[in-house]
Write a protein that holds these residues in place. Structure first.
Motif, short mmCIF file in Angstrom:
data_model
loop_
_atom_site.label_atom_id
_atom_site.label_comp_id
_atom_site.label_asym_id
_atom_site.label_seq_id
_atom_site.Cartn_x
_atom_site.Cartn_y
_atom_site.Cartn_z
N ILE A 16 42.31 31.21 39.47
CA ILE A 16 42.27 32.59 38.99
C ILE A 16 41.96 32.63 37.50
CG2 ILE A 16 43.69 34.63 38.50
CD1 ILE A 16 45.02 34.16 41.23
N ALA A 17 42.59 31.77 36.73
CA ALA A 17 42.33 31.75 35.29
C ALA A 17 40.87 31.43 35.01
CB ALA A 17 43.24 30.72 34.61
N ASP A 23 34.06 35.18 34.05
CA ASP A 23 33.33 36.36 34.50
C ASP A 23 33.28 37.39 33.38
OD1 ASP A 23 32.40 38.70 35.72
OD2 ASP A 23 33.43 38.29 37.60
N SER A 24 32.10 37.59 32.82
CA SER A 24 31.96 38.50 31.67
C SER A 24 32.31 39.94 32.01
CB SER A 24 30.55 38.41 31.10
OG SER A 24 29.61 38.83 32.08
N SER A 25 32.30 40.29 33.29
CA SER A 25 32.64 41.68 33.64
C SER A 25 34.09 41.99 33.35
CB SER A 25 32.34 41.95 35.12
OG SER A 25 33.24 41.26 35.96
N PHE A 26 34.93 40.95 33.23
CA PHE A 26 36.33 41.18 32.91
C PHE A 26 36.56 41.38 31.42
CE2 PHE A 26 36.84 38.95 37.00
CZ PHE A 26 37.51 39.95 37.68
N ALA A 27 35.60 41.02 30.59
CA ALA A 27 35.77 41.15 29.14
C ALA A 27 35.95 42.61 28.74
CB ALA A 27 34.57 40.55 28.42
N SER A 28 35.28 43.52 29.42
CA SER A 28 35.40 44.93 29.07
C SER A 28 36.65 45.57 29.66
CB SER A 28 34.16 45.69 29.57
OG SER A 28 34.09 45.62 30.98
N GLN A 29 37.40 44.81 30.44
CA GLN A 29 38.60 45.34 31.09
C GLN A 29 39.86 44.76 30.46
OE1 GLN A 29 37.82 44.39 35.19
NE2 GLN A 29 36.54 46.15 35.46
N ALA A 45 43.13 41.69 44.79
CA ALA A 45 43.54 41.07 46.05
C ALA A 45 42.48 40.09 46.53
CB ALA A 45 43.81 42.13 47.11
N ASN A 46 41.22 40.45 46.38
CA ASN A 46 40.14 39.54 46.77
C ASN A 46 40.09 38.30 45.89
OD1 ASN A 46 39.24 41.07 48.95
ND2 ASN A 46 37.83 42.25 47.70
N ILE A 47 40.35 38.47 44.61
CA ILE A 47 40.38 37.33 43.70
C ILE A 47 41.50 36.37 44.11
CG2 ILE A 47 40.92 36.64 41.32
CD1 ILE A 47 39.45 39.24 40.43
#
Length: 70
Positions: A16-17, A23-29, A45-47
């Motif tokens: 998970i880490a 994943d760069s999409s998590f940088a904005s979150q 949940a999918n992760i």
């Protein structure tokens, strides 16, 4: 009863880490402190599911390797 963290749990946490970190999409979150926020529960949940599937594969590979060396 869950007595503590298993090796499979640890493997899943590492997966998970790596998934979230790469994943760069998590940088904005992330909030101002770098903590993840606002991720859809279904996506989380999918992760987690994918991480445990990967961890299970790691456990199986570990068991095979132990069997080959013994």
């Amino acid at each position: 009863m869950i007595p503590g963290m298993t090796l499979q749990d640890w493997f899943a946490g590492q997966v998970i880490a790596a998934m979230l970190g790469s994943d760069s999409s998590f940088a904005s979150q992330r909030d101002d402190n770098g903590r993840l926020c606002a991720i859809e529960p279904t996506r989380l949940a999918n992760i987690a599911k994918n991480a445990y599937q990967t961890a299970e594969a790691m456990m199986q590979a570990r068991a095979r390797a132990a069997g080959e060396s013994g």
